[in-house]
Design a protein around this motif. Structure first.
Motif, PDB file in Angstrom:
ATOM      1  N   GLY A  32      -7.697 -38.197  10.929  1.00 15.52           N
ATOM      2  CA  GLY A  32      -8.126 -39.504  11.416  1.00 15.52           C
ATOM      3  C   GLY A  32      -7.034 -40.271  12.131  1.00 15.52           C
ATOM      4  N   THR A 235      -8.033 -43.476   2.668  1.00 16.42           N
ATOM      5  CA  THR A 235      -9.329 -43.336   3.340  1.00 16.42           C
ATOM      6  C   THR A 235     -10.477 -43.555   2.377  1.00 16.42           C
ATOM      7  OG1 THR A 235      -9.111 -40.969   2.985  1.00 16.42           O
ATOM      8  CG2 THR A 235      -8.537 -41.801   5.157  1.00 16.42           C
ATOM      9  N   MET A 252     -12.564 -39.780   7.975  1.00 18.11           N
ATOM     10  CA  MET A 252     -12.266 -39.863   9.402  1.00 18.11           C
ATOM     11  C   MET A 252     -12.521 -41.271   9.945  1.00 18.11           C
ATOM     12  SD  MET A 252     -11.262 -36.839   9.856  1.00 18.11           S
ATOM     13  CE  MET A 252     -10.996 -36.935  11.611  1.00 18.11           C
TER      14      MET A 252
END
Ligand code: CYT
Length: 274
Positions: A32, A235, A252
């Protein structure tokens, strides 16, 4: 099979045929965070597939390119994408690019990753400077006959995540008003995300973050004497912290959301580090 040093030298020699640039700083971009590579000025972009012995990622979101050029006046080599042990690669393969970065001339390495938060004071999107790691992957990248041209058989990991570089990172983050936490990264093999019981156990062990990368690269970087700065992007909250499942798409998506802060912090840090 020839030794790693011979193979890494062949890769470095090939790269030198494409650019005269001697990178001083290596940057490994995690899940990401690959768009940071767009910051490289006057780039020489080399697909991993073209570089002798370079491993190639099989995971979506980890496109494999080495980009050499300048960022804020500093000659850099940026890895857009990395391979992981869970893909079936040996640790020699996982850490091969890091060794090539060292042979190309890098003196410091910034490793970045996407991680799950074990520490409940973190949030999705938090940036964390890694202070230390716990390697629970069950192996070590320096395993096997020591290749003395890289470094010594036994090597210190006391200040593996350079205090000096972390201090610079915190000062720059404060200056830019970007919250930057600090924590211990625990590495597992993956590819399954952890169970809630594992996360509870890891919390007792002193871990703040969990992920499936970084520790092997840091071990070989320290073997070669490179200074390391590790940055994690949270994340997701680790398993069991919230009452919900973890998915790769979320990992992501979070990267894209904090990309601006991440880019701005890293860009300002590069000339201070190199
Ligand atoms: N998240 C992540 N575990 C997680 O929860 N990105 C890696 C490992």
């Amino acid at each position: 099979m020839t030794d790693q040093y011979t193979r890494a030298t062949a890769a470095a020699d090939y790269i030198r045929t494409l650019t005269p640039l001697t990178p001083r700083l290596g940057i490994i971009l995690g899940s990401g965070l690959g768009n940071f590579a767009a910051q490289v000025e006057d780039p020489t972009t080399i697909p991993y597939a073209d570089i002798p012995h370079f491993p190639q990622s099989t995971v979506e979101g980890h496109s494999g390119k080495l980009i050499l050029g300048h960022i804020a006046g500093v000659p850099v080599a940026v890895m857009q994408g990395r391979v992981h042990a869970y893909e079936g690669y040996s640790l020699a393969e996982v850490t091969f690019p890091t060794r090539v970065l060292g042979l190309l001339g890098c003196k410091s390495l910034i490793v970045t990753n996407a991680a799950g938060a074990i520490n409940t004071s973190y949030k999705q999107g938090s940036l964390v400077a890694i202070s230390d790691h716990i390697n629970l992957t069950g192996s070590n990248a320096a395993l096997g006959p020591n290749e003395a041209k890289f470094g010594p058989r036994f090597f210190d990991m006391t200040n593996a995540y350079s205090l000096a570089l972390r201090t610079l990172a915190h000062a720059e983050a404060a200056k830019q008003n970007i919250p930057l936490a600090e924590g211990v990264y625990l590495a597992v093999l993956g590819p399954s995300y952890e169970t809630p019981a594992e996360i509870r156990a890891f919390r007792i062990l002193g871990a703040d973050l969990v992920g499936m990368s970084t520790v092997h690269e840091v071990i070989v970087a320290r073997h070669m004497g490179l200074e390391v700065l590790g940055l994690s992007l949270v994340t997701n909250m680790a398993a069991g912290v919230l009452n919900e499942a973890i998915n790769h798409e979320e990992v992501m998506e979070t990267g894209r959301r904090v990309e601006h802060q991440f880019t701005s912090l890293l860009k300002a840090l590069i000339p201070q580090i190199a």
